[in-house]
Design an enzyme around this catalytic site. Structure first.
Site, PDB file in Angstrom:
ATOM      1  N   ASN A 250       0.884  -1.350   2.443  1.00 24.27           N
ATOM      2  CA  ASN A 250       1.398  -2.647   2.864  1.00 24.27           C
ATOM      3  C   ASN A 250       1.581  -2.734   4.368  1.00 24.27           C
ATOM      4  OD1 ASN A 250       3.716  -0.778   1.902  1.00 24.27           O
ATOM      5  ND2 ASN A 250       4.705  -2.137   3.368  1.00 24.27           N
TER       6      ASN A 250
ATOM      7  N   GLU B 265       7.767   1.526   4.968  1.00 24.36           N
ATOM      8  CA  GLU B 265       9.055   0.827   4.902  1.00 24.36           C
ATOM      9  C   GLU B 265       9.910   1.131   6.127  1.00 24.36           C
ATOM     10  OE1 GLU B 265       7.436   1.819   1.938  1.00 24.36           O
ATOM     11  OE2 GLU B 265       7.116  -0.334   2.102  1.00 24.36           O
TER      12      GLU B 265
ATOM     13  N   ASP C 111       4.676  -7.071  -0.148  1.00 26.39           N
ATOM     14  CA  ASP C 111       4.633  -5.612  -0.295  1.00 26.39           C
ATOM     15  C   ASP C 111       3.624  -5.178  -1.350  1.00 26.39           C
ATOM     16  OD1 ASP C 111       5.208  -2.887   0.066  1.00 26.39           O
ATOM     17  OD2 ASP C 111       6.665  -2.934  -1.571  1.00 26.39           O
TER      18      ASP C 111
END
Lengths: 91, 629
Positions: B291, B207, B333
């Protein structure tokens, strides 16, 4: 009207995108309708800063170098020192 | 960095510990010792109980007939709030306990349960908390049984990116290595994993645009053995000469560069923070890469190899024999890091296969031949999965439904599953007698709207706003019905039973030969269901919600079931940080806004046995003796 038809055709092509039309094994991505094949120079260009992109590799190399100093001293002396500035001869 | 807070171990326990590796001293390798120790159902020597990662125990003292007599036996507070993921280890007479940040490690004496033999509390840079994506969790410890030269060791990861080796008997820190740099957004939450004399560690931070990697360190010295990335040049990803040879249609060479535009692979994600499994005969270990980064797919054209993939690697040199990308060009994601459970079953043609079964974030449960990487089956975890219509078994490709794709300048609606997946980090179980997988699931869907943002090392690099809510089978009016539990047959593709839960079953399940499936719930229950029917047979109200998986061990002839309590993790972000914006917490705050009505923060372990039997059933156990040291 021609533009509308083109738009529909483009949209039809995009809607057909289902990820199974591969240009090579393992390489199956296609742009969605109205979106570019490559984003460089478009409004979706993230304009990455090469200096920022290199920071992770630089950080890993520095950590690996410090770890190597710790391991070397540990293997030679049996004493583990985390702070590399305190490892004799490490700097 | 302070590491020497260990205390002396009682002589009795120390003797027991020393005896543990001696029990299986004949095998030449420490790895063999670990395999042997895992065969003893009294132990729980790794996060998934043994290398098959099945979370299955052959013990049946607690069973369907008597589980109603299960009572609390003892408990222990870690002194830490926030989400407690994973499960403790038990080696002989000692339970090893981990905690979220600050990642304190405890060794508890099972002869006097809760008594602390040693604790090792690291001093970490508190800014690590600010770059953790989803609470400050940690998923567990690893044990190495010693080899005569070096005594047994316990390994811990820290949120600040360190991997630490500790003496299992004393808690003394042996070595500490830097694996991840929080200044570039890289953290560690994964449980380390011991194979032979290597300890394997993943990475977190997709992230924040972290390029994922897995690293092996020598257990004795901390020396790096190898490192393999998820993206970039083939050499960096350590692809073997026969990589994907049995399945060339998955893709083979140069795709870590060719499926990215420019240098986007350098910040492309693919971290691995889930679970590992290992087949000693194949000498391959298995895990999933996460991801692609950023979440905004328009910024990264291409299939983005090899994010979102199942990997099979050689633990000695890290070379990959196969990789299968489940979600090419991830738009949602759907991080692919979930548990890999190993089984041996006959396929539909009656051929005995060595299988790997993996319930993925994307709502598909995949079963692969773990020798070759062949795709055997790919079934929807729930019939409400809509981003893909099906997965082609011959090509391995998902057939995407464009209606549920995401893109810039567009808000996509009603995508199922949500970014949290229909399955997330929960460590599930497989009952080999019944040949059924017991899966704790999410039932959450979402709306998704991307936005552009620059990459700055160490800053969040997501580029999407999310709204999450219960799936179609939940109660969207009341924001409940966010979870399920299902029993799945990977060969027939059928679900033997399924039940809804109020919230996600985030932590996973444990199955036993007693015919029971245990799991914890976010709203604070430990439950036991009949593995054959799904009938709810027993439950207990925990002090706080559970997001870890249960385990079981035996001590002095009594079977115990244990589970961490401590609500948090991604679903608990809103609760633990008191957030109100429904899009905060990467969209989880809205979905779990009612969680606070059912539980509050806590942190510790609760342990159960029949009638609550435990060493203190003799009240003289653990009493102060005036002349004790």
């Amino acid at each position: 009207m021609a533009g509308l038809v083109a738009g529909i055709a483009l949209g039809g092509g995009a809607l057909a995108y289902d990820g199974t039309n591969c240009r090579a094994p393992g390489n199956c991505w296609e742009p969605k309708p109205g979106y570019p094949e490559t984003v460089a120079g478009t409004k979706y260009d993230p304009q990455h800063d090469p200096a920022e992109l290199s920071k992770q590799a630089e950080s890993l190399a520095a950590m690996d170098e410090r770890n190597a100093m710790r391991v070397k001293h540990f293997k030679e002396t049996g004493e583990f020192i985390y702070d590399v500035s305190k490892i004799p001869g490490a700097n | 960095m302070s590491m020497r807070t260990a205390k002396r171990m009682p002589a009795l326990t120390l003797a027991a510990l020393i005896a543990a590796p001696a029990l299986a001293a004949s095998p030449a390798l420490a790895n063999d010792t670990l395999v042997e120790m895992a065969k003893d159902p009294r132990n729980w020597v790794m996060t998934g109980r043994d290398y098959s990662a099945n979370n299955y125990s052959t013990m049946d003292q607690i069973n369907k007939e008597n589980v109603s007599e299960l009572r609390s036996a003892w408990s222990f507070s870690t002194g830490v709030l926030h989400g407690h993921e994973g499960t403790p280890l038990v080696i002989g007479d000692v339970m090893y306990v981990h905690s979220p940040f600050p990642n304190t490690t405890f060794a508890l004496d099972l002869n006097e349960p809760g008594k602390i033999i040693w604790q090792n509390k690291p001093r970490q840079d508190p800014t690590a908390r600010s770059v953790a994506c989803c609470d400050v969790v940690n998923r567990g410890l690893a044990y190495w049984p010693g080899d005569g030269e070096v005594d047994p060791l316990i390994f811990r990861t820290q949120l600040d990116g360190h991997i630490v080796a500790m003496d299992a008997a004393t808690g003394e820190t042996r070595w500490v290595m830097e694996n991840s740099d929080i200044r570039v957004g890289s953290t560690l939450t994964i449980a380390p994993y011991v194979i032979k004399d290597n300890v394997i560690v993943g990475s977190s931070g997709a992230e924040l645009g972290v390029r994922g990697y897995v690293t092996a360190y020598d257990v004795k010295t901390g020396e790096q053995r190898w490192r393999a990335f998820a993206t970039g040049p083939d050499e960096d990803m350590r692809l073997s000469a026969d990589f994907n040879a049995p399945n060339p249609h998955y893709g083979q060479w140069d795709l870590g560069l060719d499926t990215w535009e420019g240098d986007a692979w350098k910040i492309g994600g693919g971290t691995n923070w889930g679970w590992y499994a290992y087949d000693p005969d194949e000498d391959l270990f298995y895990y999933g890469s996460g991801n692609a980064a950023p979440w905004n797919e328009t910024m990264r054209p291409g299939d983005n190899k090899w994010t979102n993939s199942i990997w099979g690697r050689d633990p000695d040199d890290g070379m990959a024999r196969f990789a299968y990308q489940k979600t090419p060009h991830d738009e949602w994601d759907y991080a692919g890091v979930n548990v890999m459970m190993l089984s041996e079953q006959e396929d539909r043609d009656g051929n005995m296969r060595k299988l790997l079964t993996h319930p993925d974030r994307n709502g598909i449960v995949y079963t692969l031949d773990r020798s070759t990487g062949d795709l055997v089956s790919a079934d929807k975890l729930d019939d409400t999965v809509n981003w893909t219509k099906t997965v082609q078994l011959d090509t391995g490709l998902p057939v995407r439904d464009p209606e549920f794709g995401t893109r810039m300048d567009h808000k996509s609606r009603d995508i199922c599953p949500s970014a949290m997946g229909y399955h997330n980090q929960g460590h599930d179980s497989y009952d080999p007698e019944r040949q059924v997988f017991l899966m704790g699931l999410n039932h959450i869907c979402m709306d998704w709207e991307p936005f552009m943002l620059p990459y700055r090392a160490g800053q969040f690099f997501v580029g999407a706003t999310l709204w999450m809510y219960p799936g179609p089978k939940g109660d969207r009016q009341n924001d409940l019905g966010l979870g399920q539990v299902k029993a799945y047959d990977a060969i027939t593709g059928e679900f033997k039973w399924e039940v809804m839960e109020r919230f996600s079953v985030w932590g996973g399940t444990m199955a036993t030969a007693g015919g029971l499936t245990f799991y914890g719930t976010l709203d604070g229950f430990l439950k036991a269901r009949d593995t054959d029917t799904g009938e709810l047979l027993w439950k207990y109200r925990l002090p706080s919600g559970a997001i870890g998986h249960p385990m079981t061990y035996e001590h002095d002839g009594t079977q115990y079931v244990a589970i961490y309590y401590g609500v948090g993790g991604w679903p608990g972000v809103g609760l633990v940080f008191d957030l109100q914006d429904p899009t905060a917490g990467l969209g989880s705050v809205g979905a779990f806004k009612r969680l606070q009505e059912y539980t509050q923060m806590g942190g510790g372990i609760m342990v159960f046995s029949l009638d609550g039997r435990n060493p203190y059933s003799d009240p003289n156990v653990g009493e102060y003796q005036p002349n004790e040291g």
